[in-house]
Design an enzyme around this catalytic site. Structure first.
Site, mmCIF file in Angstrom:
data_model
loop_
_atom_site.group_PDB
_atom_site.id
_atom_site.type_symbol
_atom_site.label_atom_id
_atom_site.label_comp_id
_atom_site.label_asym_id
_atom_site.label_seq_id
_atom_site.Cartn_x
_atom_site.Cartn_y
_atom_site.Cartn_z
ATOM 1 N N GLN A 151 0.993 -0.861 0.430
ATOM 2 C CA GLN A 151 -0.081 -0.227 -0.064
ATOM 3 C C GLN A 151 0.634 1.432 -0.236
ATOM 4 O O GLN A 151 0.523 2.447 -0.341
ATOM 5 C CB GLN A 151 -1.186 -0.031 1.940
ATOM 6 C CG GLN A 151 -0.141 0.368 2.752
ATOM 7 C CD GLN A 151 -1.390 -0.020 3.671
ATOM 8 O OE1 GLN A 151 -1.791 -0.996 4.104
ATOM 9 N NE2 GLN A 151 -1.402 0.984 4.538
ATOM 10 N N HIS A 292 -6.487 -2.034 11.957
ATOM 11 C CA HIS A 292 -5.426 -2.731 10.093
ATOM 12 C C HIS A 292 -5.972 -3.760 9.890
ATOM 13 O O HIS A 292 -6.791 -4.629 10.599
ATOM 14 C CB HIS A 292 -3.880 -2.819 11.026
ATOM 15 C CG HIS A 292 -3.093 -3.288 9.238
ATOM 16 N ND1 HIS A 292 -3.351 -2.489 9.003
ATOM 17 C CD2 HIS A 292 -2.953 -4.601 9.116
ATOM 18 C CE1 HIS A 292 -2.335 -3.165 7.875
ATOM 19 N NE2 HIS A 292 -2.106 -4.289 7.967
#
Length: 347
Positions: A151, A292
């Protein structure tokens, strides 16, 4: 029924993919600087001279702490991964990118009864002892997991990667065709979420369903930053919606879900041991402040009897075990290790 209980063989435990170092690398200032240079090249880290000197001091301390930890008998190792020259406060600020979202709804996976999920019925008594969707899934279904993606350090998009990985999984199971999907489209176009500033995974599932599907990764490639939503060709994969695994905090419920398809999970990932994980069976310490998102792709047991989950992260191939982490499954906390049992969903 007997066919349902066929064991799925696990591959040999993955070798940690991060950069290794030895005690000799820590022996002197010169050898430590050489290690830092090698680390910088490996992770493509570039600093100006003044910043590099400051970062080197942080790197030295981290390397010594990692080496000291790895001399112990913990079932997992730490690594000078991409967080190697970051302080603890910096790692805790990095990558926080998701939230749990709405309360569980719809389909239930508790008790001994079978539950229809992803097109299969998996009674708890018939759960296979091991599942690894990277290799082969429940009932001999094909592999359903792409390699780990990254990411990037400037975009809190774990929620988009976790969701697209789960959609890739169910699509591969249903069609027997692995199609990598566009996390960037979700980051740019899902206006119910906040792009690189984080998102709610179930809202992303809703976006894909409302949008009529999602594009191929090559048609809308990842850029590591949020931009205007681009028009793309017809979606290559569609979903009807999502379900959440209920009841929460139930190991068997989550095992039954992932036995049939990859599942999005939420964990607390901002503690030092998790950030610097390099391989083995992770057992914390970590808390329950889940922020997360990752994708649960299986579970198994080591030869010595340690039960674990297999989870795909979005921090690149060089983190953990080639981008994946094995997390201890049988822990005292009802929420599971790092809160993994608290919020799970699937397309």
């Amino acid at each position: 029924m007997a066919a349902l209980v066929l064991a799925i063989a696990l591959a040999t435990a993955a070798v940690a993919s991060a950069m290794d170092f030895t005690e000799d690398d820590l022996a002197s200032e010169e050898s430590m600087w050489a290690l830092y240079e090698r680390w910088s090249v490996h992770y493509k880290v570039v600093h100006d001279l003044g910043e590099k000197d400051r970062r080197f001091d942080v790197f030295k301390e981290n390397a010594r702490l990692i080496h000291q930890f790895n001399q112990g008998d913990a079932p997992y190792k730490l690594s000078p991964n991409r967080f190697g020259d970051m302080t603890g406060n910096e790692t805790r600020r990095a990558y926080r990118c998701s939230s749990a979202g709405v309360t569980p709804r719809h389909r239930t996976f508790d008790g001994e009864g079978g539950s229809t999920h992803g097109g299969a019925v998996v009674p708890a008594r018939d759960l296979p002892p091991a599942v690894d969707w990277r290799e082969m899934g429940y009932g001999g279904r094909p592999a359903a997991v792409t390699s780990a993606k990254d990411q990037g350090v400037d975009c809190g998009s774990c929620w988009a990667f976790a969701v697209t990985a789960a959609v890739e999984g169910i699509n591969a199971i249903r069609t027997r065709n692995m199609v990598p999907l566009s996390a960037q489209q979700v980051v740019d176009c899902d206006t119910s979420n906040n792009g690189c500033n984080g998102g709610v995974t179930v809202k992303a599932f809703d976006y894909i369903a409302r949008n009529g599907g999602i594009a191929h990764e090559s048609a809308y490639p990842y850029r590591g930053r949020q931009s205007w939503c681009a028009r793309v060709a017809s979606p290559v994969v569609t979903i009807d919606g999502y379900e959440q695994v209920v009841p929460p905090n139930d190991v068997v419920a989550l095992m039954k879900a992932v036995a049939v398809q990859p599942v999005v999970v939420m964990v607390q990932a901002d503690e030092e041991p998790f950030k610097r994980y390099g391989g083995g069976i992770f057992q914390g310490p970590c808390g329950m402040r889940v922020e997360h998102a990752m994708t649960l792709v299986g579970y198994g047991t080591t030869e010595s009897g340690e039960n674990y989950w297999i989870v795909k992260n979005s921090w690149g191939h060089d983190w953990g075990e080639h981008g994946f982490i094995r997390m201890r499954r049988d822990v005292a906390a009802r929420e599971g290790l790092c809160g993994i049992l608290m919020h799970a969903s699937y397309p």
